[in-house]
Design an enzyme around this catalytic site. Structure first.
Site, PDB file in Angstrom:
ATOM      1  N   ASP A 299       0.860  -1.179   0.000  1.00 46.71           N
ATOM      2  CA  ASP A 299       0.000   0.000   0.000  1.00 46.71           C
ATOM      3  C   ASP A 299       0.901   1.236   0.000  1.00 46.71           C
ATOM      4  OD1 ASP A 299      -1.756   2.154   0.823  1.00 46.71           O
ATOM      5  OD2 ASP A 299      -3.129   0.654   1.617  1.00 46.71           O
TER       6      ASP A 299
ATOM      7  N   ASN B 212     -12.960  -3.876   2.704  1.00 40.82           N
ATOM      8  CA  ASN B 212     -14.069  -2.916   2.740  1.00 40.82           C
ATOM      9  C   ASN B 212     -14.903  -3.127   1.486  1.00 40.82           C
ATOM     10  OD1 ASN B 212     -13.400  -1.337   5.106  1.00 40.82           O
ATOM     11  ND2 ASN B 212     -11.667  -0.561   3.934  1.00 40.82           N
TER      12      ASN B 212
ATOM     13  N   GLN C 103     -14.057   2.200   1.172  1.00 43.75           N
ATOM     14  CA  GLN C 103     -13.274   1.612   0.086  1.00 43.75           C
ATOM     15  C   GLN C 103     -12.680   2.771  -0.722  1.00 43.75           C
ATOM     16  OE1 GLN C 103     -15.541  -0.694  -2.751  1.00 43.75           O
ATOM     17  NE2 GLN C 103     -13.870  -2.140  -3.027  1.00 43.75           N
TER      18      GLN C 103
ATOM     19  N   HIS D 158     -10.178  -5.219  -2.971  1.00 41.70           N
ATOM     20  CA  HIS D 158      -8.829  -5.389  -2.449  1.00 41.70           C
ATOM     21  C   HIS D 158      -8.886  -5.837  -0.996  1.00 41.70           C
ATOM     22  CE1 HIS D 158      -9.844  -1.117  -1.796  1.00 41.70           C
ATOM     23  NE2 HIS D 158      -8.975  -1.102  -0.795  1.00 41.70           N
TER      24      HIS D 158
END
Length: 147
Positions: free
Chosen positions: A38, A94, A99, A105
């Site tokens: 991320d 989420n 999200q 994801h």
């Protein structure tokens, strides 16, 4: 990186990463999925697992891909914990709410004892006379039967 025959969205950040148009620190890639760090991690080593096809929520994932997707999520969970010496991890998906990118994801977030992450646990909304556990369970059971 993109998979032939799968639909990608030209405007989706994750589809652009899958297509190789945007950079990402990839930790795993196979024919159907891509896992990468991320870019705004909750903690260093925070990994995102995405299907290469543009899907929005978990229920969009075809049934024959659910098992392989979650088997890979298990492998990533172990790798994040073992590779980073984490005490544990948080696995999170989420669907629509919270999200940040509208592409399915799964987060694998390394956790350490006393890391300060507490906001995920509240606020709580207990059942009461007006909102009984049975009424919620009945609604969910009905939706399972209807679906």
């Amino acid at each position: 990186m993109g998979q032939v025959g799968e639909s990608l969205s030209e405007t989706c950040v994750f589809c652009r990463i899958v297509a190789g148009e945007l950079p990402a620190e990839v930790v795993h890639e196979d024919a159907a999925t891509l896992a990468f760090l991320d870019h705004r991690p909750l903690f260093r080593g925070h990994v995102l697992l995405v299907p290469k096809a543009h899907l929005t929520v978990l229920s969009d994932l075809p049934a024959d891909r659910v098992g392989p997707y979650f088997t890979l999520a298990q492998r990533l969970q172990r790798a994040v914990e073992d590779g980073l010496g984490a005490d544990g991890s948080m696995i999170l998906i989420n669907n629509i709410i919270s999200q940040s990118v509208p592409h399915l994801h799964l987060h694998v977030i390394p956790r350490h004892k006393k890391d300060g992450l507490r906001f995920w646990l509240g606020p709580r909304h207990p059942y009461d006379a007006e909102h009984t556990p049975q009424s919620y369970a009945d609604r969910i059971r009905r939706a399972l039967t209807d679906g």
